[in-house]
Design a protein around this motif. Structure first.
Motif, PDB file in Angstrom:
ATOM      1  N   LYS B  72       0.880  -1.169   0.000  1.00 47.81           N
ATOM      2  CA  LYS B  72       0.000   0.000   0.000  1.00 47.81           C
ATOM      3  C   LYS B  72       0.918   1.220   0.000  1.00 47.81           C
ATOM      4  CE  LYS B  72      -3.935  -2.089   2.302  1.00 47.81           C
ATOM      5  NZ  LYS B  72      -4.856  -2.023   3.451  1.00 47.81           N
ATOM      6  N   ALA B  73       0.747   2.087  -0.990  1.00 49.10           N
ATOM      7  CA  ALA B  73       1.742   3.135  -1.213  1.00 49.10           C
ATOM      8  C   ALA B  73       1.115   4.512  -1.306  1.00 49.10           C
ATOM      9  CB  ALA B  73       2.506   2.838  -2.490  1.00 49.10           C
ATOM     10  N   MET B  74       1.906   5.517  -0.910  1.00 50.70           N
ATOM     11  CA  MET B  74       1.389   6.882  -0.853  1.00 50.70           C
ATOM     12  C   MET B  74       2.486   7.887  -1.118  1.00 50.70           C
ATOM     13  SD  MET B  74      -0.388   8.640   2.472  1.00 50.70           S
ATOM     14  CE  MET B  74       0.801   9.468   3.480  1.00 50.70           C
ATOM     15  N   THR B  75       2.090   9.065  -1.582  1.00 55.84           N
ATOM     16  CA  THR B  75       2.985  10.210  -1.614  1.00 55.84           C
ATOM     17  C   THR B  75       2.211  11.405  -1.087  1.00 55.84           C
ATOM     18  OG1 THR B  75       4.518  11.524  -2.955  1.00 55.84           O
ATOM     19  CG2 THR B  75       2.432  10.910  -3.991  1.00 55.84           C
ATOM     20  N   ALA B  76       2.937  12.468  -0.733  1.00 58.92           N
ATOM     21  CA  ALA B  76       2.285  13.689  -0.248  1.00 58.92           C
ATOM     22  C   ALA B  76       3.013  14.882  -0.833  1.00 58.92           C
ATOM     23  CB  ALA B  76       2.300  13.753   1.275  1.00 58.92           C
ATOM     24  N   THR B  77       2.239  15.853  -1.298  1.00 61.56           N
ATOM     25  CA  THR B  77       2.856  17.009  -1.935  1.00 61.56           C
ATOM     26  C   THR B  77       1.945  18.216  -1.799  1.00 61.56           C
ATOM     27  OG1 THR B  77       3.904  17.746  -3.987  1.00 61.56           O
ATOM     28  CG2 THR B  77       1.854  16.502  -4.217  1.00 61.56           C
ATOM     29  N   CYS B  99      -3.381   3.609  -5.236  1.00 61.50           N
ATOM     30  CA  CYS B  99      -2.388   4.451  -4.555  1.00 61.50           C
ATOM     31  C   CYS B  99      -3.101   5.664  -3.976  1.00 61.50           C
ATOM     32  CB  CYS B  99      -1.276   4.879  -5.505  1.00 61.50           C
ATOM     33  SG  CYS B  99      -1.850   5.729  -6.979  1.00 61.50           S
ATOM     34  N   VAL B 100      -2.457   6.292  -3.014  1.00 58.19           N
ATOM     35  CA  VAL B 100      -3.024   7.483  -2.385  1.00 58.19           C
ATOM     36  C   VAL B 100      -2.069   8.651  -2.607  1.00 58.19           C
ATOM     37  CG1 VAL B 100      -3.712   8.566  -0.210  1.00 58.19           C
ATOM     38  CG2 VAL B 100      -4.328   6.183  -0.661  1.00 58.19           C
ATOM     39  N   VAL B 101      -2.613   9.740  -3.142  1.00 59.82           N
ATOM     40  CA  VAL B 101      -1.833  10.957  -3.373  1.00 59.82           C
ATOM     41  C   VAL B 101      -2.414  12.049  -2.477  1.00 59.82           C
ATOM     42  CG1 VAL B 101      -1.117  12.683  -5.059  1.00 59.82           C
ATOM     43  CG2 VAL B 101      -1.396  10.283  -5.765  1.00 59.82           C
ATOM     44  N   VAL B 102      -1.587  12.564  -1.575  1.00 58.20           N
ATOM     45  CA  VAL B 102      -2.051  13.623  -0.680  1.00 58.20           C
ATOM     46  C   VAL B 102      -1.593  14.958  -1.246  1.00 58.20           C
ATOM     47  CG1 VAL B 102      -2.033  14.518   1.671  1.00 58.20           C
ATOM     48  CG2 VAL B 102      -1.801  12.055   1.285  1.00 58.20           C
ATOM     49  N   ASP B 103      -2.527  15.877  -1.412  1.00 55.32           N
ATOM     50  CA  ASP B 103      -2.192  17.233  -1.847  1.00 55.32           C
ATOM     51  C   ASP B 103      -2.631  18.189  -0.744  1.00 55.32           C
ATOM     52  OD1 ASP B 103      -1.769  19.670  -3.123  1.00 55.32           O
ATOM     53  OD2 ASP B 103      -3.523  19.492  -4.434  1.00 55.32           O
ATOM     54  N   ARG B 152      -9.721   5.836   4.905  1.00 54.23           N
ATOM     55  CA  ARG B 152     -10.745   5.602   3.876  1.00 54.23           C
ATOM     56  C   ARG B 152     -10.138   5.677   2.480  1.00 54.23           C
ATOM     57  NH1 ARG B 152     -16.214   6.678   5.735  1.00 54.23           N
ATOM     58  NH2 ARG B 152     -16.917   6.102   3.665  1.00 54.23           N
ATOM     59  N   ALA B 153      -9.193   6.618   2.281  1.00 54.36           N
ATOM     60  CA  ALA B 153      -8.555   6.777   0.970  1.00 54.36           C
ATOM     61  C   ALA B 153      -7.846   5.480   0.571  1.00 54.36           C
ATOM     62  CB  ALA B 153      -7.574   7.950   0.994  1.00 54.36           C
ATOM     63  N   PHE B 154      -7.109   4.897   1.507  1.00 56.85           N
ATOM     64  CA  PHE B 154      -6.435   3.629   1.220  1.00 56.85           C
ATOM     65  C   PHE B 154      -7.450   2.523   0.948  1.00 56.85           C
ATOM     66  CE2 PHE B 154      -2.544   5.561   2.807  1.00 56.85           C
ATOM     67  CZ  PHE B 154      -1.615   4.997   1.944  1.00 56.85           C
ATOM     68  N   ASN B 155      -8.479   2.481   1.770  1.00 60.90           N
ATOM     69  CA  ASN B 155      -9.489   1.437   1.590  1.00 60.90           C
ATOM     70  C   ASN B 155     -10.141   1.521   0.211  1.00 60.90           C
ATOM     71  OD1 ASN B 155      -8.959   0.448   4.093  1.00 60.90           O
ATOM     72  ND2 ASN B 155     -10.787   1.278   5.080  1.00 60.90           N
ATOM     73  N   MET B 156     -10.482   2.747  -0.203  1.00 61.51           N
ATOM     74  CA  MET B 156     -11.124   2.913  -1.510  1.00 61.51           C
ATOM     75  C   MET B 156     -10.146   2.622  -2.637  1.00 61.51           C
ATOM     76  SD  MET B 156     -13.482   6.307  -1.065  1.00 61.51           S
ATOM     77  CE  MET B 156     -14.506   6.568   0.385  1.00 61.51           C
ATOM     78  N   ALA B 157      -8.888   3.053  -2.479  1.00 61.24           N
ATOM     79  CA  ALA B 157      -7.881   2.809  -3.519  1.00 61.24           C
ATOM     80  C   ALA B 157      -7.723   1.311  -3.754  1.00 61.24           C
ATOM     81  CB  ALA B 157      -6.549   3.437  -3.127  1.00 61.24           C
ATOM     82  N   GLU B 158      -7.636   0.558  -2.681  1.00 61.72           N
ATOM     83  CA  GLU B 158      -7.417  -0.891  -2.784  1.00 61.72           C
ATOM     84  C   GLU B 158      -8.673  -1.594  -3.274  1.00 61.72           C
ATOM     85  OE1 GLU B 158      -4.466  -2.434  -2.256  1.00 61.72           O
ATOM     86  OE2 GLU B 158      -3.516  -0.516  -1.801  1.00 61.72           O
ATOM     87  N   LYS B 159      -9.818  -1.175  -2.737  1.00 59.31           N
ATOM     88  CA  LYS B 159     -11.075  -1.834  -3.065  1.00 59.31           C
ATOM     89  C   LYS B 159     -11.446  -1.643  -4.529  1.00 59.31           C
ATOM     90  CE  LYS B 159     -15.667  -2.109  -0.923  1.00 59.31           C
ATOM     91  NZ  LYS B 159     -16.495  -1.454   0.113  1.00 59.31           N
ATOM     92  N   TYR B 160     -11.190  -0.427  -5.058  1.00 56.07           N
ATOM     93  CA  TYR B 160     -11.622  -0.120  -6.423  1.00 56.07           C
ATOM     94  C   TYR B 160     -10.462  -0.028  -7.417  1.00 56.07           C
ATOM     95  CZ  TYR B 160     -15.756   0.904  -3.711  1.00 56.07           C
ATOM     96  OH  TYR B 160     -16.803   0.807  -2.841  1.00 56.07           O
ATOM     97  N   GLU B 185      -8.468  -1.744  16.737  1.00 56.90           N
ATOM     98  CA  GLU B 185      -9.530  -2.727  16.458  1.00 56.90           C
ATOM     99  C   GLU B 185     -10.745  -2.056  15.830  1.00 56.90           C
ATOM    100  OE1 GLU B 185      -9.133  -2.381  20.401  1.00 56.90           O
ATOM    101  OE2 GLU B 185      -7.188  -2.474  19.423  1.00 56.90           O
ATOM    102  N   ALA B 186     -10.919  -0.771  16.096  1.00 56.51           N
ATOM    103  CA  ALA B 186     -12.110  -0.070  15.601  1.00 56.51           C
ATOM    104  C   ALA B 186     -11.947   0.411  14.162  1.00 56.51           C
ATOM    105  CB  ALA B 186     -12.416   1.124  16.513  1.00 56.51           C
ATOM    106  N   ILE B 187     -10.749   0.234  13.604  1.00 56.18           N
ATOM    107  CA  ILE B 187     -10.483   0.747  12.256  1.00 56.18           C
ATOM    108  C   ILE B 187     -10.668  -0.356  11.220  1.00 56.18           C
ATOM    109  CG2 ILE B 187      -8.711   1.761  10.752  1.00 56.18           C
ATOM    110  CD1 ILE B 187      -7.409   2.861  13.343  1.00 56.18           C
ATOM    111  N   GLU B 188     -11.493  -0.076  10.217  1.00 54.16           N
ATOM    112  CA  GLU B 188     -11.644  -1.040   9.140  1.00 54.16           C
ATOM    113  C   GLU B 188     -10.507  -0.870   8.133  1.00 54.16           C
ATOM    114  OE1 GLU B 188     -14.874  -0.603   6.383  1.00 54.16           O
ATOM    115  OE2 GLU B 188     -14.697  -2.671   5.702  1.00 54.16           O
ATOM    116  N   VAL B 189      -9.820  -1.961   7.821  1.00 48.70           N
ATOM    117  CA  VAL B 189      -8.742  -1.930   6.838  1.00 48.70           C
ATOM    118  C   VAL B 189      -9.083  -2.905   5.714  1.00 48.70           C
ATOM    119  CG1 VAL B 189      -6.287  -2.390   6.430  1.00 48.70           C
ATOM    120  CG2 VAL B 189      -7.011  -1.284   8.558  1.00 48.70           C
TER     121      VAL B 189
END
Lengths: 183, 378
Positions: B72-77, B99-103, B152-160, B185-189
């Motif tokens: 699971k990979a990400m960048t931030a800019t 992938c998740v891109v943070v702006d 959620r961003a990671f979950n959606m990226a992976e799921k879709y 435990e309360a976090i859905e991954v």
């Protein structure tokens, strides 16, 4: 709407205004309150206007910035000139006599924060922590215990003792100031 | 003690770790650098990799490579770096690489105002890369929500199997506030869909009933082709319409049929409102403050806060504005999301409260708009 208490700490880049804001917000949280801290500064590392804002409330904080400050700390002339108009009618203006010459109001609390810092710790940079102690001592906004814990948690490692001394000086000067006013 | 002081950028980094992110490639830029700083420390602690690349183009490429490798990979800019990433974001969209891109938006264009907030990349986050493609863009309004939305961003990226943009702004990124993070435990991954078919049967871009083809990491013995060209089910370039059209239909369908999962929003007292304020990101904080003040003065003001900006929540906005004459859209740009609101509810209903000078829209400005908006048709 629950009561909001707004603090603006303004000076120049390098004076520690942002760190002071973080410490104040942390202390408020340690006291069981809600707090939000924001900042505004230029792209330069030192010099240039720098300010930090802390909103403290018992309830939820929606807008995280100052609308009208309850407390304004000015560590530079520019900060004083620029932000005085955003101070509440009976808000508290604390100005560092070492850096601010022209006062916008006769009600300003003008004290030599940087000079106290230099005398107590030998370092001008601790003036922001002296200011925090003075501000908290004067207003009771946050407890001394919480302030001390917050200073310990956020100052650079190895400077804890110096900064706690600076904080203590601020609190002592606040006590003296209150005594001198009640005479 | 319940709750601690945390910065938005820090919450983003912690959210990434909690979501299972184990790879970050990036290039420092205010106001996103703090995310990289935290992850440079945290990723090695959890067995992940942090790499500072030579620029943002390479950063985005490295993120895509890591994702194909199974991480699971990400960048931030921020602004200028986000511009540089656009080409490879398109590649990720075409090749369906999660992938998740943070702006963390700052005022632009160009290097603009590096330390000041903005919401000027709303349209860029949708259309910054060329060509028609679906995209998911989430915009948090608080430090806690930054944590949640990163997960959620990671979950959606992976799921879709899609790039997801987390569209923050300098105000939220640099702000520190009291937060209480959920227990692990309360976090859905969510993990990407895999398959147990043998390697010779595997088709990386197969049309499956879910519209999301299973994705097997490189190095697992499954050989397939990845390209930025239009491709067939096995990933090889094609110009055949009977292969291009189903692909286009499928990648849009996989988002559209899951709007219930993808659209995040909060509607407050919309039902009997005479005016509605629609806001997102840091500006939602100003808007909520103004809405409370207006209600205290007796105005019936509805508040709609959008967490998902793209796909644009058309039906949600349509319903909110149905029986209403005025919709106010405050944002830190000169009317970008307002364009979408206008498209959905009609231009005459919409009042824009826009600002692109690096300052926040204030509660007073929103309140003034509410007062003007109500009196305009009375």
């Amino acid at each position: 709407m629950s009561e909001r208490y707004e603090v603006r700490l303004a000076g120049k880049g390098g004076q520690g205004m942002i760190l002071a804001g973080i410490i104040l917000a942390e202390a408020a949280i340690l006291d069981g309150k809600n707090a939000a801290q924001t900042q505004s500064y230029g792209p330069e590392a030192r010099g240039g206007a720098s300010r930090s804002e802390v909103v403290i409330s018992d309830g939820e904080i929606d807008y995280p910035k100052v609308t009208q400050a309850d407390i304004l700390l000015c560590m530079s002339q520019e900060a004083c000139d620029r932000y005085f108009h955003d101070l509440k009618q009976h808000g508290l203006l604390i100005a560092d006599a070492v850096h601010v010459e022209r006062m916008p109001t006769s009600r300003a609390v003008v004290v030599p924060l940087t000079q106290w810092a230099e005398e107590a710790t030998g370092r001008r940079i601790t003036a922001s922590v002296v200011a925090l102690g003075f501000l908290a001592g004067l207003t009771g906004l946050v407890s001394r215990q919480a302030m001390e814990a917050a200073v310990r948690a956020h100052v650079p490692p190895g400077t804890e003792e110096i900064n706690l001394r600076a904080l203590a000086v601020g609190f002592e000067q606040a006590e003296q100031f209150i005594r001198s006013q009640s005479k | 003690m319940t709750g601690k002081l945390m910065q938005g950028d820090e919450a983003c980094a912690e959210g990434a770790i909690a979501a299972g992110c184990r790879f970050f490639a990036g290039y420092p830029i205010t106001p996103a650098t703090d995310i990289a700083e935290v992850l440079a420390r945290r990723l090695p602690q959890v067995g992940g990799k942090f790499i500072q690349m030579e620029d943002e183009i390479a950063s985005m490429a490295a993120v895509i490579g890591a994702s194909v490798g199974g991480a699971k990979a990400m960048t931030a800019t921020s602004g200028p770096g986000f511009s540089l990433m656009q080409e490879n974001i398109g590649y990720a969209a075409m090749a369906e690489i999660p992938c998740v891109v943070v702006d963390v938006q700052r005022a632009g264009p160009s290097t603009g105002l590096p330390t000041k907030p903005s919401q000027g990349d709303v349209m860029q986050s949708r259309w910054g890369t060329h060509g028609d493609h679906p995209i998911i863009v989430l915009s948090p309004s608080s430090v806690r929500e930054t944590f949640d939305f990163t997960v959620r961003a990671f979950n959606m990226a992976e799921k879709y199997r899609t790039p997801v943009i987390l569209l923050m702004d300098e105000m939220i990124g640099h702000m520190r506030e009291k937060v209480e993070l959920p227990s692990p435990e309360a976090i859905e991954v969510v993990e990407r869909v895999s398959t147990s078919v043998p390697p010779e049967w595997y088709k990386a871009y197969e049309n499956t009933p879910s519209d999301v083809p299973p994705m097997i990491s490189f190095g697992q013995g499954y050989r397939y082709h990845i390209t930025g060209l239009f491709h067939d089910e096995r990933g090889f370039p094609t110009q055949r319409l009977d292969e291009i059209d189903p692909w286009i239909a499928r990648v849009f369908r996989k988002i559209e049929r899951n709007l219930r999962d993808i659209l995040i929003y909060e509607a407050d007292e919309i039902e009997d409102a005479e005016i509605v304020v629609i806001a997102y990101g840091a500006t939602a904080r100003s808007a909520r403050h103004a809405v409370k003040q207006a209600r205290a003065r007796g105005y019936r003001v509805g508040f709609l806060r959008l967490g998902t900006l793209w796909p644009f929540p058309e039906e949600v906005v349509e319903r909110a504005a149905e029986r209403i004459h005025r919709v106010i859209v405050p944002e830190m740009n000169l009317g970008q999301l307002a364009l979408e609101v206008e498209r959905v509810v009609g231009r005459r209903k919409v009042m824009r409260v826009g600002k692109a000078n690096g300052e926040m829209v204030t509660p007073q400005e929103v309140l003034d708009a509410i007062v003007r908006g109500v009196s305009a048709w009375l």
